[in-house]
Design a protein around this motif. Structure first.
Motif, PDB file in Angstrom:
ATOM      1  N   VAL A  22      -9.044  26.170  -0.370  1.00 34.30           N
ATOM      2  CA  VAL A  22      -9.579  24.742  -0.351  1.00 34.30           C
ATOM      3  C   VAL A  22      -9.635  24.448   1.111  1.00 34.30           C
ATOM      4  N   ILE A  23     -10.636  23.734   1.439  1.00 36.64           N
ATOM      5  CA  ILE A  23     -10.889  23.246   2.678  1.00 36.64           C
ATOM      6  C   ILE A  23     -10.743  21.741   2.977  1.00 36.64           C
ATOM      7  N   GLY A  24      -9.732  21.436   3.871  1.00 36.90           N
ATOM      8  CA  GLY A  24      -9.407  19.980   3.942  1.00 36.90           C
ATOM      9  C   GLY A  24      -8.315  19.514   3.065  1.00 36.90           C
ATOM     10  N   GLU A  25      -8.120  18.233   2.938  1.00 39.44           N
ATOM     11  CA  GLU A  25      -6.694  17.709   2.001  1.00 39.44           C
ATOM     12  C   GLU A  25      -7.453  16.411   1.346  1.00 39.44           C
ATOM     13  N   GLY A  26      -6.576  16.053   0.313  1.00 46.44           N
ATOM     14  CA  GLY A  26      -6.794  14.867  -0.037  1.00 46.44           C
ATOM     15  C   GLY A  26      -8.028  14.668  -0.893  1.00 46.44           C
ATOM     16  N   TRP A  27      -8.626  13.331  -0.712  1.00 47.25           N
ATOM     17  CA  TRP A  27      -9.904  13.249  -1.380  1.00 47.25           C
ATOM     18  C   TRP A  27     -10.985  13.767  -0.865  1.00 47.25           C
ATOM     19  N   SER A  28     -10.953  14.269   0.308  1.00 41.75           N
ATOM     20  CA  SER A  28     -12.149  15.158   1.017  1.00 41.75           C
ATOM     21  C   SER A  28     -11.881  16.481   0.913  1.00 41.75           C
ATOM     22  N   SER A  29     -10.995  16.877   0.073  1.00 41.30           N
ATOM     23  CA  SER A  29     -10.837  18.281   0.158  1.00 41.30           C
ATOM     24  C   SER A  29     -12.086  18.955  -0.658  1.00 41.30           C
ATOM     25  N   ILE A  30     -12.393  20.278  -0.455  1.00 45.68           N
ATOM     26  CA  ILE A  30     -13.477  20.944  -0.952  1.00 45.68           C
ATOM     27  C   ILE A  30     -13.122  22.346  -1.529  1.00 45.68           C
ATOM     28  N   SER A  45       0.913  -1.049   0.131  1.00 43.56           N
ATOM     29  CA  SER A  45       0.051  -0.038   0.118  1.00 43.56           C
ATOM     30  C   SER A  45       0.911   1.203  -0.008  1.00 43.56           C
ATOM     31  N   ALA A  46       0.553   2.129  -0.975  1.00 39.68           N
ATOM     32  CA  ALA A  46       1.483   3.415  -1.083  1.00 39.68           C
ATOM     33  C   ALA A  46       0.978   4.368   0.037  1.00 39.68           C
ATOM     34  N   THR A  47       1.785   5.094   0.692  1.00 39.58           N
ATOM     35  CA  THR A  47       1.649   5.922   1.730  1.00 39.58           C
ATOM     36  C   THR A  47       2.372   7.308   1.426  1.00 39.58           C
ATOM     37  N   THR A  48       2.269   8.212   2.424  1.00 40.26           N
ATOM     38  CA  THR A  48       2.687   9.560   2.223  1.00 40.26           C
ATOM     39  C   THR A  48       4.135   9.618   1.224  1.00 40.26           C
ATOM     40  N   ASP A  67      -0.906  10.923   0.899  1.00 40.01           N
ATOM     41  CA  ASP A  67      -0.931  10.208   2.088  1.00 40.01           C
ATOM     42  C   ASP A  67      -2.327   9.750   2.479  1.00 40.01           C
ATOM     43  N   THR A  68      -3.313  10.210   1.697  1.00 34.29           N
ATOM     44  CA  THR A  68      -4.587   9.818   1.980  1.00 34.29           C
ATOM     45  C   THR A  68      -5.139   8.731   1.061  1.00 34.29           C
ATOM     46  N   THR A  69      -4.462   7.941   0.305  1.00 35.77           N
ATOM     47  CA  THR A  69      -4.374   7.193  -0.760  1.00 35.77           C
ATOM     48  C   THR A  69      -4.018   5.801  -0.123  1.00 35.77           C
ATOM     49  N   SER A  70      -4.692   4.597  -0.515  1.00 39.29           N
ATOM     50  CA  SER A  70      -3.972   3.249  -0.637  1.00 39.29           C
ATOM     51  C   SER A  70      -3.889   2.712  -1.917  1.00 39.29           C
ATOM     52  N   VAL A  71      -2.703   2.424  -2.344  1.00 36.60           N
ATOM     53  CA  VAL A  71      -2.857   1.656  -3.682  1.00 36.60           C
ATOM     54  C   VAL A  71      -2.150   0.178  -3.577  1.00 36.60           C
TER      55      VAL A  71
END
Length: 416
Positions: A332-340, A9-12, A207-211
């Motif tokens: 941008v509010i938040g980060e990664g896949w949950s960023s808005i 799994s890929a991390t940060t 870092d918000t992702t699993s690969v």
């Protein structure tokens, strides 16, 4: 390059090393959503149903990502099936009623204008015929039962032809036929092939992702590995992205994006046939048919917002720097896949039929998507798809992202 963990799994740091300076998802996924590209690249039917499971040597996620990056396939021809299910209502005559500049034809437009026609990929199932021979020759044909629409890039020329209306669009550019092309040429980052879709998904890895590697498959008669990309965060509407990678060439053959809510995929794009031999040179020849209406790119009025001087949409990651210039107070509010993405629309809420503004097909379309919400921020309307959601408050603020309605309301509350 740091190795992947034992669970593959890929991390940060690992994901950053693999992509060599990849921008964070907050600087890519959300801007793409805002400019509407996400709508053309999401929601296909399950990717690997009915495929075989070839016996291939084991490979790590890191090695498979490197294989994709190292792929040097520049000659191919084949057929791609792309299905998009964002849960949108039937656009009906809305798209054709948006004006000639949007591809509706007429005195000031052309039904062959690629900037409008390729938006058809945002809904339904389509069959594409593709051919590539190096950086200067590409052809994409959108097929349907009654007609064919083709875009041909050959050297300095870009031609587009709509056989249904017998209209032709023509643009010329620099030596690469792209960077210096006239306004209205094919948007360079509207993905239509598994390779383009996969590259965009991999740019969002952080870092918000699993690969991980998720077994094998057979696509278009080719043995392939399956790369699985999953958000680690709660609140994202993205469930997972699956990419079938050709075991020999490293070319992505199939791309599937499934929503966190379950059900059919939001986007599924894959080759049904593929041939890595050089296409015939005649494939890229084009002469306007007799009697066809020919429109030159410079004759069309094209919007300036969200485009380069060349008429191309910004490259991935540039949307904030360039497209956001026209969005008041973009942040941008938040980060990664949950960023808005949060910005000011410049309007006092949305026009409605009752207010005498807007109305017609557009008003009905918006109302069909809308869901009224309220909270400490005030009140507003959330426009929802199966992947991309947007909250527009009554005082003209907007919050957009591949996140849930609840996440948008929470962001609006904390932003006040």
């Amino acid at each position: 390059m740091a190795p992947f963990k034992s669970d593959d799994s890929a991390t940060t740091g690992e994901a950053g090393d693999v992509r060599g300076g990849r921008r964070r998802a907050a600087r890519y996924v959300v801007p793409v959503t805002v400019v509407g590209v996400a709508a053309a690249t999401i929601g296909l039917v399950p990717a690997f149903a009915g495929s075989g499971d070839p016996d291939l040597p084991e490979v790590s996620a890191q090695e498979l990502i490197e294989k994709i990056a190292a792929s040097d396939v520049d000659q191919l021809s084949g057929t791609v099936k792309i299905s998009t299910d964002l849960g949108l209502p039937d656009l009906g005559g809305l798209a054709s009623g948006l004006g000639a500049g949007g591809g509706a034809g007429g005195d000031d437009g052309s039904t062959a204008d690629p900037s409008a026609r390729l938006t058809e990929l945002a809904t339904g199932t389509h069959t594409l015929r593709v051919a590539v021979d190096g950086p200067d020759k590409q052809k994409l044909s959108l097929l349907d039962e009654a007609a064919e629409y083709s875009v041909i890039h050959n050297g300095d020329d870009v031609w587009a032809y709509d056989s249904g209306s017998n209209e032709v669009y023509h643009a010329t550019g620099g030596a690469d036929g792209k960077d210096d092309a006239a306004p209205g040429t094919v948007p360079g980052n509207v993905p239509a092939t598994p390779k383009e879709l996969a590259e965009e998904a991999l740019r969002a890895v952080d870092d918000t992702t699993s690969v991980t590697v998720d077994g094998t498959a057979q696509v278009a008669g080719r043995d392939a590995y399956k790369l699985l990309v999953e958000p680690r965060q709660a609140g994202s509407t993205v469930g997972a992205v699956s990419v079938a990678v050709d075991a020999e060439t490293g070319l992505p053959l199939k791309f599937t994006l499934t929503p966190a809510s379950g059900g059919a995929a939001v986007v599924d794009a894959g080759f049904t046939k593929v041939d890595f031999a050089a296409p015939s040179a005649a494939t890229f020849d084009f002469t306007p048919p007799e009697g066809a209406k020919v429109t030159e790119a410079e004759e069309l009025d094209t919007p300036d917002a969200g485009t380069h001087d060349s008429g191309q949409l910004p490259e991935p990651g540039e949307e904030f720097a360039q497209g956001a210039e026209g969005l008041k107070g973009m942040k941008v509010i938040g980060e990664g896949w949950s960023s808005i993405a949060a910005f000011d629309t410049g309007d006092e809420g949305l026009p409605t039929a009752s207010s005498g503004e807007g109305g017609g097909d557009l008003d009905g379309f918006l109302n069909s998507l809308g869901d009224e919400v309220s909270g400490p921020f005030g009140s507003g309307t959330v426009f929802s798809t199966r992947l991309v959601n947007v909250l527009i408050t009554d005082d003209g603020k907007a919050y957009a992202g591949a996140v849930t309605k609840e996440a948008l309301v929470k962001a609006a509350n904390t932003d006040r």
